[in-house]
Scaffold this motif. Sequence first.
Motif, PDB file in Angstrom:
ATOM      1  N   UNK A 181       3.812  17.774  -1.836  1.00  0.00           N
ATOM      2  CA  UNK A 181       3.072  16.662  -0.737  1.00  0.00           C
ATOM      3  C   UNK A 181       1.598  16.334  -0.914  1.00  0.00           C
ATOM      4  N   UNK A 182       1.019  15.167  -0.102  1.00  0.00           N
ATOM      5  CA  UNK A 182       0.125  14.882  -0.270  1.00  0.00           C
ATOM      6  C   UNK A 182      -0.502  14.289  -1.576  1.00  0.00           C
ATOM      7  N   UNK A 183       0.516  13.943  -2.236  1.00  0.00           N
ATOM      8  CA  UNK A 183       0.447  13.326  -4.204  1.00  0.00           C
ATOM      9  C   UNK A 183       0.756  12.503  -4.181  1.00  0.00           C
ATOM     10  N   UNK A 184       1.370  11.632  -3.800  1.00  0.00           N
ATOM     11  CA  UNK A 184       2.178  10.190  -3.692  1.00  0.00           C
ATOM     12  C   UNK A 184       1.768   9.081  -2.865  1.00  0.00           C
ATOM     13  N   UNK A 185       1.775   7.711  -2.895  1.00  0.00           N
ATOM     14  CA  UNK A 185       1.172   7.096  -2.261  1.00  0.00           C
ATOM     15  C   UNK A 185       2.764   6.087  -1.627  1.00  0.00           C
ATOM     16  N   UNK A 186       3.175   6.199  -1.046  1.00  0.00           N
ATOM     17  CA  UNK A 186       3.830   5.068  -0.340  1.00  0.00           C
ATOM     18  C   UNK A 186       4.885   4.007  -1.252  1.00  0.00           C
ATOM     19  N   UNK A 187       3.673   3.092  -2.195  1.00  0.00           N
ATOM     20  CA  UNK A 187       4.353   2.269  -2.601  1.00  0.00           C
ATOM     21  C   UNK A 187       4.409   2.520  -4.291  1.00  0.00           C
ATOM     22  N   UNK A 188       4.019   4.428  -4.681  1.00  0.00           N
ATOM     23  CA  UNK A 188       4.433   3.872  -5.732  1.00  0.00           C
ATOM     24  C   UNK A 188       5.560   4.841  -5.179  1.00  0.00           C
ATOM     25  N   UNK A 189       6.239   5.449  -4.523  1.00  0.00           N
ATOM     26  CA  UNK A 189       7.859   5.920  -4.610  1.00  0.00           C
ATOM     27  C   UNK A 189       8.952   4.277  -4.095  1.00  0.00           C
ATOM     28  N   UNK A 190       7.943   3.047  -4.526  1.00  0.00           N
ATOM     29  CA  UNK A 190       9.273   2.032  -3.663  1.00  0.00           C
ATOM     30  C   UNK A 190       9.856   2.294  -2.187  1.00  0.00           C
ATOM     31  N   UNK A 191       9.203   2.994  -1.686  1.00  0.00           N
ATOM     32  CA  UNK A 191       9.648   3.104   0.374  1.00  0.00           C
ATOM     33  C   UNK A 191       9.441   1.410   0.195  1.00  0.00           C
ATOM     34  N   UNK A 192       8.584   0.972   0.045  1.00  0.00           N
ATOM     35  CA  UNK A 192       8.993  -0.971   1.150  1.00  0.00           C
ATOM     36  C   UNK A 192       9.816  -1.317   0.149  1.00  0.00           C
ATOM     37  N   UNK A 193      10.476  -0.811  -0.853  1.00  0.00           N
ATOM     38  CA  UNK A 193      12.049  -1.926  -1.156  1.00  0.00           C
ATOM     39  C   UNK A 193      12.869  -0.465  -0.589  1.00  0.00           C
TER      40      UNK A 193
END
Length: 241
Positions: free
Chosen positions: A134-146
């Motif tokens: 937790x609190x390490x990654x941004x949503x875009x870095x994890x491809x959440x928008x895809x």
Amino acid sequence: MATSTAFTSFTLKGVDAQKFLQGQVTLNTEAMAENQTRYTAICNLKGRIQFGLWLKKTDAENFEIVVTADQAEEFAKHIKKFGAFSKMKLEESATVYPMATGIETTFSPEPTDIATWEREAVESGQAWIQATTQELFQPQELRLHQREGIHYDKGCYIGQEVIARLWFKAKPKHWLHLVQGTGQAPALASKINNNVEVINSVNVDGGFKALVVAKPEALTDAGLTELDLPAALSGDVARPQ
């Protein structure tokens, strides 16, 4: 992973449930299709994922939420703190078990093979957040928008200013990759090198597979083989120009 992941299910019910979640999670709850499960996030003020959650909307007043068991207590405190004046009620409902379908996961009250789900989730690019990450990654870095887990055209939510700025004015330097390596699966949140950070990992025959947030050029330097992600998750993570 040394131990299998466990999950806790909650219900959130009340006339303010949708409005409250709209100001918390990264996806658009108002536009969310009913009876579909989507992985989304509650972020901190720095735009990094504090809680990862699987969200299912029955209607505007009824939601099912699943988090990893190691985040359940903190998650419940967060919802009750920020939703103290909202007309809704959060209740822990049950232990549930995951099943991977494509790039999504659904849950059942009946036991499933969680180790199999972990492998299938990793192989299909379904990065998930636990207490360790937790609190390490941004949503875009994890491809959440895809994965329909974040929408950039919705209103304000926690961390929205940072997340929107990255999307509209910049591009991540690191983002999600599926890799294979030799030896034991690396620990979650560990760094294989300065530009390769582990989100999820599983042991497989002859080594391990992992989802990492990395600079593409750093994968070879780390002795990793990059594997193909599903088509929906294989495109550029940056905003189309």
